[in-house]
Design an enzyme around this catalytic site. Sequence first.
Site, mmCIF file in Angstrom:
data_model
loop_
_atom_site.group_PDB
_atom_site.id
_atom_site.type_symbol
_atom_site.label_atom_id
_atom_site.label_comp_id
_atom_site.label_asym_id
_atom_site.label_seq_id
_atom_site.Cartn_x
_atom_site.Cartn_y
_atom_site.Cartn_z
ATOM 1 N N GLY A 1 -10.038 -56.491 -83.565
ATOM 2 C CA GLY A 1 -10.613 -57.447 -83.701
ATOM 3 C C GLY A 1 -8.527 -57.946 -83.077
ATOM 4 O O GLY A 1 -8.024 -56.659 -82.716
ATOM 5 N N SER A 2 -7.916 -58.751 -83.591
ATOM 6 C CA SER A 2 -7.218 -59.815 -83.783
ATOM 7 C C SER A 2 -6.026 -58.526 -83.327
ATOM 8 O O SER A 2 -4.451 -58.867 -82.624
ATOM 9 C CB SER A 2 -6.695 -60.791 -83.860
ATOM 10 O OG SER A 2 -7.266 -61.282 -83.238
ATOM 11 N N THR A 3 -5.725 -57.628 -84.563
ATOM 12 C CA THR A 3 -4.581 -56.873 -84.888
ATOM 13 C C THR A 3 -4.398 -56.234 -83.454
ATOM 14 O O THR A 3 -3.142 -55.153 -83.018
ATOM 15 C CB THR A 3 -4.786 -55.918 -85.623
ATOM 16 O OG1 THR A 3 -6.129 -54.995 -85.302
ATOM 17 C CG2 THR A 3 -4.767 -56.417 -86.764
ATOM 18 N N LYS B 1 -3.689 -57.996 -79.808
ATOM 19 C CA LYS B 1 -3.532 -58.379 -79.570
ATOM 20 C C LYS B 1 -1.548 -57.743 -79.276
ATOM 21 O O LYS B 1 -1.017 -57.933 -78.847
ATOM 22 C CB LYS B 1 -3.077 -59.503 -79.594
ATOM 23 C CG LYS B 1 -4.786 -60.506 -79.957
ATOM 24 C CD LYS B 1 -4.708 -62.002 -79.953
ATOM 25 C CE LYS B 1 -6.453 -61.816 -80.241
ATOM 26 N NZ LYS B 1 -6.413 -63.353 -80.584
#
Length: 583
Positions: free
Chosen positions: A294-296, A298
Site C-alpha cells: 500500500g502507501s508505505t 510511496k
Amino acid sequence: MNNEPQKIFQKRITILAFFFFLWLVGLVLRLIQIQVINHSRLKNEALNQNRNIDIYSPKRGTIYDRNGKILALSLPVDSVFLTPFENENIQSQIEKINKLKKVLNLSSKEVQRIKSRIEKKDPFIWIKRKITPQQSEKVKELRLTGIFLKEENKRFYPQGRLAAHILGGVSIDESGLSGIEFSHDAILGGKKGKRLILRDAKKRKYRFEVLTAPESGKDMILTIDETIQYIAEKELERAVLERGAKWGLVIISEPSNGEIIALANYPSYDPNKFPPSPIERSRNRAIHHNFEPGSTFKIVTASAALETNRVNLSDKFHCRNGVIHLAGRSILDHKKFDLLSFPEVIQYSSNIGAILIGQRVGEASFYKTIRAFGFGKKTGIDLPGEEKGIFREVRNWSKLSLASLSFGQEISVTAIQMLQALNVIANRGLITNPRVVKKIIISSNEARENTTNHRRIISEATASTMANILERVVQKGTGRKAQIKGFRIAGKTGTAQKFDPIIGTYSSRVHTASFVGFAPVGQPAFSMIVVIDEPKIEYFGGDVAAPLFRKIAQQVLLHLRIFPKKEKSKTFLTAKLNRDLKR
C-alpha cells in the site's frame, strides 16, 4: 572259567575308555573350534548380545541477547529406559510399566507403544525422555529391576515465548527445527559422540564407555534486546486483540548496521512446547508473509522521482478531485484532493498524486529503483525460510502496472523488505542486510563477529530530502498519531486493500494496516515497521499502526536513554533578553 568275568570286565572298560577318548577328542576339537577357529566371530556375537553403540549429542550452545541475557540453554536431565533381564517374561515387564505410568504421567498412547516394543522383545526401550528432577527421584524410589536412568540434555527457554519466532525450537534429540535453532544448528549443536552401552550376562547392571567424545556446541549472541523485544510483544498483542485483527507483527532495527533489535509476531507460541498447536503459530510472518504494502511503498516512488530528477519540491500535481481514469479503469483516492505539491502528495498519501509522480519517473527508471531497494529478492537475513516477495519484470507489466505500483499495488513484499527500504532513507542512502546474529563465541577468548556491508542506493541528498518529507508526514499528514512530544519522527502510513480471488478484485472490507518510521530524525537510533492484518476496529494505517508505533517507540527511547532536547523557545529567549536589558 574263572577268567571269563574278568575278560568281560576288561572288555567293558576298554569300550568305555574308547568312548571316553572319543568324547575327549570331540571336546578338544570343539574347544579348538570355539577358541581358535571361530573365536573372533563368537566373541563378537557374545559382545553384541550385551552391548550397544549409542550416538549421543553434546551440550547445545547457549543463546544470549545483545546484553548477555540468556534466551536459550541446555541443562542435564534424566531419561528412563527399560532393558529386560534375560528370559524375563513379558507380563513382568508390563507390570513395571504400569507402576511407572502414574509417576511419569504416561498417556495411553505411550503405554501402548511401550507394550508393543516389549512384545517384540526389543533389548532397549525408551519409557520417557527428559523427565523432571522430581520424577527422576520417584523412579529411583521404586527400585524396579531393568529400569534405568540415562542423563541427557534438554533445551530450555527461560523467557517462555519471548522471541519465539527468532529462536525457533528443537526436537526431542535437540536438533534445530526452526528459527536460529535450525539455521545455525551445526554451530549450536556441535559434534555428536559415540559411547558403548555394556550389560552383564543377566542384563542387571548397566554402564557406559566413551568411544568418541562429543564436541560441545558454540554459544551465540544475538542482536536482540530482551527488554525491547518484551515491549514489542506486549504492545503488539494488546493492539491485535483490541482491534480484533487476525495477526500482527513488529520489527525494530538499527538502521546503520541492519541489526534487528526486536522481531515480534502475534499470535505466538512457547518454544518450550515445540512444535506448537496449531503449527501455524510457528510461522514467522515478518519474513515469511507476502503482502501488498500500500502507501508505505510511496517512499520508493518518491525516492525514484528525486533520484532521477524528474520532480522538484516545488512541483504541483492536480489530483483530479479524487478520481483518475486509466486504461478503462477508474482509480479513486481516499480523499478528494485538488492541487498538491510533491511533498504534500506523500504527506497526505494521495494515490492519484503518486500515480502522476510515477508517470514522470517512467517504467524503466521505476523498475530499476524498485530492484535497487531490494524488492523481488531476499534481504539475506540469517533466519530460515525467508520469502523474496513478488515483483514482475517490466515485460510482464500491464497498462495499469506503472500506476498501480506507484501507490503500492501489483507488488508483494515482506515486512523485513519494507523495513530495509526505510533504512535506506534513515541510513543516508545506504542499504545494509538485516541480521539477528551478532557474534559466535568460538572459545573463551575468541569470537567471530558478523560484519555489515553497505551499498549506496540513492544519493545522500535524496535520502535527506526524503527524511524531511517523511517527518512532515508525522507532523502534519497521515502519520500524526505517531508523534512523540519532544522528538522528530519520520514515517509513512500504509492502508492496503486485500485482493479477493473470489470476486477477482480488491476488497473494500478487508485491509492490511501498516506504518514504517524511524527516530530521531538526523541521528536515527532505531527504525520500526508495524503491520496489522484485517483490523475490525478502524483500518487506516494512520489510525491502527501509527499509534502502536508511538506506544512502542516511547518505551524504546526511554530504555535507550534518549531524551528530548531541551530547546529554549523564542518566547523564553525574548523574556530573558528584556530582563537583561532592564539590568
